[in-house]
Design a protein around this motif. Structure first.
Motif, PDB file in Angstrom:
ATOM      1  N   UNK A   1       2.489   6.533  -6.640  1.00  0.00           N
ATOM      2  CA  UNK A   1       1.430   7.564  -7.125  1.00  0.00           C
ATOM      3  C   UNK A   1       1.757   9.058  -7.015  1.00  0.00           C
ATOM      4  N   UNK A   2       2.331   9.193  -5.950  1.00  0.00           N
ATOM      5  CA  UNK A   2       2.795  10.838  -5.642  1.00  0.00           C
ATOM      6  C   UNK A   2       3.845  11.050  -6.727  1.00  0.00           C
TER       7      UNK A   2
ATOM      8  N   UNK B   1       1.265   4.233  -3.041  1.00  0.00           N
ATOM      9  CA  UNK B   1       1.044   5.688  -2.480  1.00  0.00           C
ATOM     10  C   UNK B   1       2.154   6.430  -2.962  1.00  0.00           C
ATOM     11  N   UNK B   2       3.443   5.906  -2.656  1.00  0.00           N
ATOM     12  CA  UNK B   2       4.727   6.949  -3.093  1.00  0.00           C
ATOM     13  C   UNK B   2       4.906   6.971  -4.328  1.00  0.00           C
TER      14      UNK B   2
ATOM     15  N   UNK C   1       0.987  -1.052   0.054  1.00  0.00           N
ATOM     16  CA  UNK C   1       0.189  -0.006   0.012  1.00  0.00           C
ATOM     17  C   UNK C   1       0.925   1.352  -0.187  1.00  0.00           C
ATOM     18  N   UNK C   2       2.080   1.081   0.888  1.00  0.00           N
ATOM     19  CA  UNK C   2       2.887   2.424   0.792  1.00  0.00           C
ATOM     20  C   UNK C   2       3.635   2.540  -0.141  1.00  0.00           C
TER      21      UNK C   2
END
Lengths: 436, 308
Positions: free
Chosen positions: B100-101, B97-98, B93-94
């Motif tokens: 996608x950022x 997230x990173x 998940x992390x």
């Protein structure tokens, strides 16, 4: 999905999935209802016991004066001496012995009445007894002076002032009370929200610092976006939690009394009855009056302003909480910054609960409803009493202008602070950061 | 050679403190560029300026010929020295997230993460929380996240800290492979043996100023001073040693051999050649060891910083 949305989503989901958050969400209403039920249950148990009071009335004046109630029985003792009566009462375990000596002078008699009991009696019981004696004694004295006590009672005039504004809006004391409840609830809700979720934001900033992920994140997004995303995400989690509380409280307060057979409404009815007695009108009319008063409140105005002040006030404080989080390395270092932040907030609640109640449109109330750090709480408490629209708008404008200022300030501190490790931030240090 | 990153006269102050003073650096495309300097020299500030975390007070930075703009963030992968991950978030998940950022779509990020997780054999960590992993394991994930979006420019600040030798080697090979695939790498470290091994260009920053930069080979050439390490078995050791000391700049040296010999570092004038020295030494005894002394990155670092 753009950066801001991603950040909001992550912040929201992390908060909502957090174990202690979930536990608090479900436990708090349970605890609240639990405590409330417990109090209800205990007072029921407390009142279930019938107290017996023995009355030794040597004067024979007050024989018919004491009326039995559900849990208080008066038992007249005849032809016993005081010592015998005391011994009898103590032996039987009755609640107490009321001793009225014989005395021709009614004033002296009134002073020489004694209540004997195992330990200190309840103030309520003593109050009841005293008022019964007072009524009778007054009547006796009036009659002795050749006044007709009954007549005087009849002649007493009841005063019920009608309250009306110049615009013709009728108000009442009951209305004032209801306004106070609405304003107080709104102000207090905001206060709680700021403290609970402001702290949450602060902790989440500190977490990013201590886990050292912050530099990775801000090499992808601008710090201000991270800051905003964090505030919005946490607020949404807060709104979710509040909504869950409201629903759970509603459901629980409907279910618990049924399941455990505790009559919560009995307590409310008691309170309502007490209110009805002071108002000298029936319970039914109180309820209808209250509904009428609520309908008379400027609901639309109240709701719009509540939203504006809630958002503005919350964001104002939330950004400062975030700045504090960025300035320190661990939660223990936050103390020196928390006090100046909490002071205006607590002051606002105090001003709200004391000054506004006393005089909603007094100078102090007015001034504090313009100062942006106190205005959300104080103004929300004032609005139900009717504040001119221009004052409300002015206050909102000041609030949002200050909000922009604090966000700028907080963003500066945040931007520098999140990359400072192991440096103990002082106010002097923070002032320097503003110039970086 | 084409430059990927050009920094022109970059200065940055924090209050009274000048963190960077008029620093200009050019990073050639496809190189591994060593950014060196003592602690507190200003390396991290410079790296943060490239990442647009900090803005320079004066000076300009160009990436691929364009002045640095927010959208360039997608083309840079940065592994900071102070690094970490959200402890209570799950690995997959992390990482998503990173990624996608950094501008990847969710599907792209998933595919690429799967590739990298399989490659580094960490596929089964996807649902673990970071706090369940060891430091080295977390570092691997951090590395993947840094390179996942295939940036043109990779910036590694102390990339090997926290890795055991096996994993450090694995990461080193990955970095070299990324360079082969066309990435440019800026590499900041205090481990001089990695600089020696990997970097082809370096810049040295000391006390906010750039004091040295260029191709590592050129720098080494410039820093060598016609010194040779020699081993000589002589009949009359004492006499030879006196003669040598009269004729040349001689300093003692120690190196491991199987012979019982004189060991010296001999510096000859720039006009002389190595052949002359060999010829002369041959007349004095049996020559067992003859090596030109090439300064190591470590020597250059210490010498330059101390002279500064």
């Amino acid at each position: 999905m753009n950066h801001l949305q991603l950040i909001i989503k992550r912040e929201y989901l992390t908060k909502v999935r957090n174990k202690s958050f979930i536990i608090m969400t479900f436990l708090s209403p349970v605890i609240m209802i639990g405590l409330f039920s417990l109090v209800g249950y205990l007072s029921q148990v407390n009142n279930d016991k019938v107290r017996i009071i023995n009355v030794l009335d040597e004067s024979s004046l007050f024989a018919s004066q004491f009326e039995d109630t559900d849990n208080l029985k008066y038992n007249r003792l005849e032809s016993l001496s005081l010592d015998q009566a005391k011994a009898k009462t103590e032996k039987s375990g009755d609640y107490g012995l009321l001793y009225i000596p014989k005395n021709e002078n009614i004033d002296e008699l009134a002073k020489s009445i004694t209540f004997y009991s195992e330990d200190s009696p309840s103030l309520g019981t003593i109050g009841d007894i005293e008022s019964a004696i007072r009524d009778k004694a007054n009547t006796i004295k009036l009659n002795a002076s050749n006044y007709d006590a009954e007549k005087i009672k009849e002649l007493r005039v009841k005063v019920d002032t009608k309250l009306e504004t110049f615009k013709g809006e009728e108000t009442s004391k009951l209305g004032s009370g209801i306004k106070l409840v609405f304003g107080g609830a709104a102000g207090y809700l905001l206060f709680m929200f700021i403290i609970i979720y402001g702290n949450m934001i602060m902790r989440s900033v500190i977490e990013e610092k201590t886990s050292r992920i912050i530099e990775v994140i801000i090499s992808s997004v601008k710090p201000i976006k991270l800051l905003l995303g964090k505030i919005i995400g946490t607020s949404l989690a807060g709104v979710t939690q509040f909504a869950a509380w409201v629903i759970l409280l509603g459901v629980l307060s409907a279910i618990v009394p049924v399941v455990f057979g505790i009559d919560l409404t009995a307590i409310q009815e008691q309170q309502m009855e007490a209110m009805a007695q002071t108002q000298d009108s029936g319970l039914q009319s109180i309820v209808t009056d209250a509904i009428l008063e609520i309908q008379k409140l400027p609901i639309a105005n109240l709701v719009i302003m509540f939203l504006l002040f809630f958002v503005g006030g919350y964001l104002l404080y939330a950004s400062l909480y975030a700045a504090i989080g960025a300035a320190v390395d661990s939660e223990t270092d936050t103390q020196q910054f928390m006090l100046p932040l909490l002071m205006p907030l607590i002051l606002a609640v105090y001003v709200g609960f004391f000054t506004v109640i006393d005089n909603p449109h007094g100078t102090v109330s007015q001034v504090f409803s313009y100062i942006p750090f106190t205005s959300p709480v104080v103004m929300l408490m004032r609005i139900p009493f009717g504040v001119p629209l221009w004052q409300q708008i002015l206050s909102v404008v000041i609030l949002f202008a200050t909000f922009i200022g604090t966000v700028w300030f907080a963003a500066k501190i945040y931007r520098v602070g999140i990359l400072m490790y192991g440096k103990k931030a002082s106010y002097k240090e923070l002032a320097k950061w503003l110039k970086y | 050679m084409e430059k990927l990153l050009v920094a022109q006269n970059v200065s940055k102050s924090f209050g009274e403190f000048k963190a960077l003073n008029d620093v200009s650096i050019e990073v050639p495309k496809g190189s591994i560029f060593g950014l060196l300097g003592p602690n507190g020299a200003g390396k991290t500030t410079f790296i943060r300026i490239i990442n647009q975390i900090t803005m320079p007070d004066t000076g300009k930075v160009f990436l691929d010929g364009e002045a640095l703009q927010p959208h360039h963030i997608q083309h840079i992968g940065y592994l900071p020295e102070e690094r970490g991950l959200y402890k209570s978030m799950k690995v997959g998940e992390q990482a998503l997230y990173l990624a996608q950022l950094k501008g990847l779509s969710k599907d792209e990020a998933k595919t690429k993460l799967k590739y990298w997780f399989d490659r580094l054999e960490i596929g089964d960590w996807w649902n673990k929380k970071i706090q369940e992993l060891s430091k080295g394991m977390a570092q691997k994930i951090q590395f993947v996240v840094t390179v996942l979006h295939e940036p043109k420019l990779l910036i590694f600040d102390e990339p090997f800290s926290g890795f055991d030798p096996i994993n450090a080697n694995l990461i080193k090979d990955e970095i070299l492979k990324l360079r082969e695939d066309g990435a440019t790498v800026i590499f900041s470290t205090h481990r001089m043996e990695s600089v020696e091994e990997m970097c082809d260009h370096i810049a040295l920053i000391n006390k906010s100023n750039k004091i040295l930069d260029g191709k590592l080979i050129d720098i080494k050439r410039a820093y060598k001073n016609n010194t040779y390490e020699v081993g000589l078995v002589a009949q009359n050791a004492e006499m030879v040693s006196t003669r040598l000391k009269e004729k040349f700049e001689v300093s003692p040296a120690t190196f491991k051999t199987i012979n019982d010999e004189l060991q010296y570092k001999i510096q000859i004038p720039e006009t002389a050649s190595a052949n002359d020295l060999v010829g002369y030494l041959a007349t004095q005894g049996q020559l067992t060891h003859f090596v030109e002394v090439i300064p190591s990155a470590n020597d250059i670092f210490i010498e330059t910083v101390n002279n500064n």
